[in-house]
Motif scaffolding. Structure first.
Motif, mmCIF file in Angstrom:
data_model
loop_
_atom_site.group_PDB
_atom_site.id
_atom_site.type_symbol
_atom_site.label_atom_id
_atom_site.label_comp_id
_atom_site.label_asym_id
_atom_site.label_seq_id
_atom_site.Cartn_x
_atom_site.Cartn_y
_atom_site.Cartn_z
ATOM 1 N N SER A 119 11.569 -40.078 32.655
ATOM 2 C CA SER A 119 12.468 -39.101 32.656
ATOM 3 C C SER A 119 13.534 -39.320 31.742
ATOM 4 N N GLY A 120 13.873 -38.139 30.732
ATOM 5 C CA GLY A 120 14.732 -38.410 29.747
ATOM 6 C C GLY A 120 14.174 -38.880 28.437
ATOM 7 N N TRP A 121 12.852 -39.440 28.429
ATOM 8 C CA TRP A 121 12.309 -40.228 27.255
ATOM 9 C C TRP A 121 11.722 -38.893 26.390
ATOM 10 N N THR A 122 11.472 -39.329 25.105
ATOM 11 C CA THR A 122 10.729 -38.007 24.131
ATOM 12 C C THR A 122 9.600 -38.837 23.658
ATOM 13 N N VAL A 123 8.337 -38.017 23.535
ATOM 14 C CA VAL A 123 7.021 -38.462 22.876
ATOM 15 C C VAL A 123 7.357 -38.342 21.136
ATOM 16 N N LYS A 124 7.484 -39.143 20.421
ATOM 17 C CA LYS A 124 7.581 -38.922 18.984
ATOM 18 C C LYS A 124 6.226 -38.452 18.360
ATOM 19 N N ASN A 125 4.960 -39.271 18.941
ATOM 20 C CA ASN A 125 3.975 -38.760 18.333
ATOM 21 C C ASN A 125 2.800 -39.480 19.160
ATOM 22 N N ALA A 126 1.709 -38.863 19.203
ATOM 23 C CA ALA A 126 0.362 -39.233 19.679
ATOM 24 C C ALA A 126 -0.768 -38.680 19.308
ATOM 25 N N GLY A 127 -1.624 -39.653 19.461
ATOM 26 C CA GLY A 127 -3.111 -39.424 18.733
ATOM 27 C C GLY A 127 -3.629 -40.556 18.110
ATOM 28 N N THR A 128 -5.044 -40.381 17.840
ATOM 29 C CA THR A 128 -5.844 -41.651 17.434
ATOM 30 C C THR A 128 -5.548 -42.801 18.234
ATOM 31 N N GLY A 129 -5.357 -42.733 19.571
ATOM 32 C CA GLY A 129 -5.485 -43.907 20.382
ATOM 33 C C GLY A 129 -3.930 -44.380 20.326
ATOM 34 N N GLN A 130 -2.779 -44.125 19.920
ATOM 35 C CA GLN A 130 -1.481 -44.661 19.841
ATOM 36 C C GLN A 130 -0.611 -43.434 20.326
ATOM 37 N N ILE A 131 0.635 -43.932 20.924
ATOM 38 C CA ILE A 131 1.505 -43.099 21.572
ATOM 39 C C ILE A 131 2.896 -43.866 21.143
ATOM 40 N N ASN A 132 3.770 -43.041 20.874
ATOM 41 C CA ASN A 132 5.118 -43.768 20.389
ATOM 42 C C ASN A 132 6.210 -42.693 21.143
ATOM 43 N N MET A 133 7.046 -43.273 21.873
ATOM 44 C CA MET A 133 7.995 -42.656 22.679
ATOM 45 C C MET A 133 9.529 -43.452 22.387
ATOM 46 N N SER A 134 10.582 -42.767 22.544
ATOM 47 C CA SER A 134 11.991 -43.235 22.580
ATOM 48 C C SER A 134 12.753 -42.666 23.761
ATOM 49 N N GLY A 135 13.714 -43.669 24.182
ATOM 50 C CA GLY A 135 14.578 -43.325 25.422
ATOM 51 C C GLY A 135 15.664 -43.093 24.755
ATOM 52 N N PRO A 136 16.941 -42.538 25.878
ATOM 53 C CA PRO A 136 18.089 -42.003 25.414
ATOM 54 C C PRO A 136 19.217 -43.006 24.918
ATOM 55 N N GLN A 137 18.790 -44.352 25.132
ATOM 56 C CA GLN A 137 19.628 -45.450 24.968
ATOM 57 C C GLN A 137 19.307 -46.205 23.689
ATOM 58 N N GLY A 138 18.362 -45.656 22.829
ATOM 59 C CA GLY A 138 17.747 -46.448 21.782
ATOM 60 C C GLY A 138 16.431 -47.515 22.212
ATOM 61 N N GLU A 139 16.024 -47.011 23.542
ATOM 62 C CA GLU A 139 14.642 -47.885 23.673
ATOM 63 C C GLU A 139 13.633 -47.163 23.123
ATOM 64 N N SER A 140 12.539 -48.017 22.922
ATOM 65 C CA SER A 140 11.408 -47.449 22.324
ATOM 66 C C SER A 140 10.035 -48.018 22.893
ATOM 67 N N ILE A 141 8.963 -47.498 22.713
ATOM 68 C CA ILE A 141 7.768 -47.835 23.105
ATOM 69 C C ILE A 141 6.546 -47.435 22.259
ATOM 70 N N ASN A 142 5.854 -48.324 21.575
ATOM 71 C CA ASN A 142 5.153 -47.935 20.637
ATOM 72 C C ASN A 142 3.609 -48.701 21.097
ATOM 73 N N PHE A 143 2.694 -47.916 21.461
ATOM 74 C CA PHE A 143 1.692 -48.592 21.797
ATOM 75 C C PHE A 143 0.356 -48.327 21.068
ATOM 76 N N GLY A 144 -0.404 -49.148 20.438
ATOM 77 C CA GLY A 144 -1.805 -48.951 19.930
ATOM 78 C C GLY A 144 -1.495 -48.421 18.544
ATOM 79 N N ASP A 145 -0.550 -48.862 17.949
ATOM 80 C CA ASP A 145 -0.094 -48.673 16.512
ATOM 81 C C ASP A 145 -0.978 -49.473 15.618
ATOM 82 N N VAL A 146 -1.659 -48.804 14.601
ATOM 83 C CA VAL A 146 -2.787 -49.602 13.687
ATOM 84 C C VAL A 146 -2.077 -49.553 12.440
ATOM 85 N N PHE A 147 -1.976 -50.681 11.682
ATOM 86 C CA PHE A 147 -1.308 -50.741 10.382
ATOM 87 C C PHE A 147 -2.354 -51.375 9.401
#
Length: 291
Positions: free
Chosen positions: A61-89
């Motif tokens: 609750s209160g978090w926003t999905v920034k982008n999702a696709g190709t097996g990865q999902i990135n989201m951010s929280g209201p106080q500067g939190e972040s979750i980045n799963f499956g990012d390939v570089f």
């Protein structure tokens, strides 16, 4: 499939030596079982599936999905939190130069032969440099490798503190480095939860809950692991990124759940963050007897 569990933790001032993505403390086995903590209230998550159906996860609750696709999902929280799963570089096998991109589609250059801890440090410093923080420093609080991976694959779990940036943060997760292809390009894969140091402790249950909900659709893991440059001709046996190699990789991750749980126990039990190496068990990076 469900990926490994790990979450952000509070920082501590530890100075420990970490050989290739594993500390001597992390290898130690506890002499007694840790105390069981009271169960925390479940974190409420809203199911979310990427438009290409490649990945799904619960969104707090209160978090926003920034982008999702190709097996990865990135989201951010209201106080500067972040979750980045499956990012390939994509990375070029070469000397590291802070802030330098390329060649070509590569995010950066760094030696493929480097220790995994050094690779993660260079990667984070490069990312922070692109964001305007060229003096970022990374301190490892916990690190442990995953074993029995395909040849040339490095994978490990970590807990880190990042300083030298506008808002010091703590992060934890899984980092993998794949072998270079015929063009000396290789992929690194990151699954990480992070939060400003001041709120990292209370962010822990949220990141863990999202981690448990993270799923990748069949076939996408193999695409993530396949070489960036297609070989000119098929080689004998199973090629890199084949279904058999992917399954070996996933089995190794599943078999290392004890390593992940151990690191998570150190964080979740409140061991990390007490501010004293003498009070922190050796298996969690300190000098006190194991719990």
């Amino acid at each position: 499939m469900k990926f490994l569990r790990i979450a952000a933790v509070p920082a501590i001032s530890l100075v420990i030596g970490i050989p290739p993505f594993v500390s001597a403390q992390a290898q130690a086995k506890p002499s007694t079982a840790p105390a069981t903590l009271p169960a925390a209230p479940p974190v409420q998550l809203q199911p979310y599936t990427a438009q290409d159906q490649s990945v799904s996860a619960g969104v707090p609750s209160g978090w926003t999905v920034k982008n999702a696709g190709t097996g990865q999902i990135n989201m951010s929280g209201p106080q500067g939190e972040s979750i980045n799963f499956g990012d390939v570089f994509l990375v070029h096998d070469g000397p590291f130069q802070l802030g330098q991109k390329g060649p070509g589609a590569a995010l950066m250059s760094m030696p493929s032969s480097a220790k995994l801890t050094d690779k993660l440090t260079m990667f984070i410093q490069q990312q922070e440099s692109h964001s305007g923080s060229p003096a970022a420093q990374v301190k490892f609080i916990y690190a442990a490798p995953l074993q029995s991976l395909p040849a040339g694959v490095q994978c490990g779990v970590f807990i880190i503190a990042i300083s030298g940036i506008a808002t010091p943060a703590n992060g934890a997760g899984v980092f993998c480095s794949l072998p270079p292809d015929t063009a000396q390009l290789f992929k690194v894969i990151l699954l990480m939860g992070s939060a400003p140091s001041a709120i990292a402790a209370k962010t822990l249950p949220t990141v863990e809950a999202v981690y448990k909900s993270y799923k990748i659709a069949p076939g996408w893991v193999q695409k993530m692991l396949s070489p960036y440059t297609t070989p000119a001709s098929a080689s004998p046996g199973q090629p890199a990124g084949s279904a058999a190699e992917t399954q070996m990789y996933l089995r190794a991750m599943a078999n290392q759940q004890a390593v992940i749980d151990h690191g998570f126990t150190c964080a979740n039990a409140g061991i990390l963050g007490n501010g004293s190496n003498w009070e922190t068990p050796r298996e969690c990076g300190g000098w006190a007897p194991n719990f």
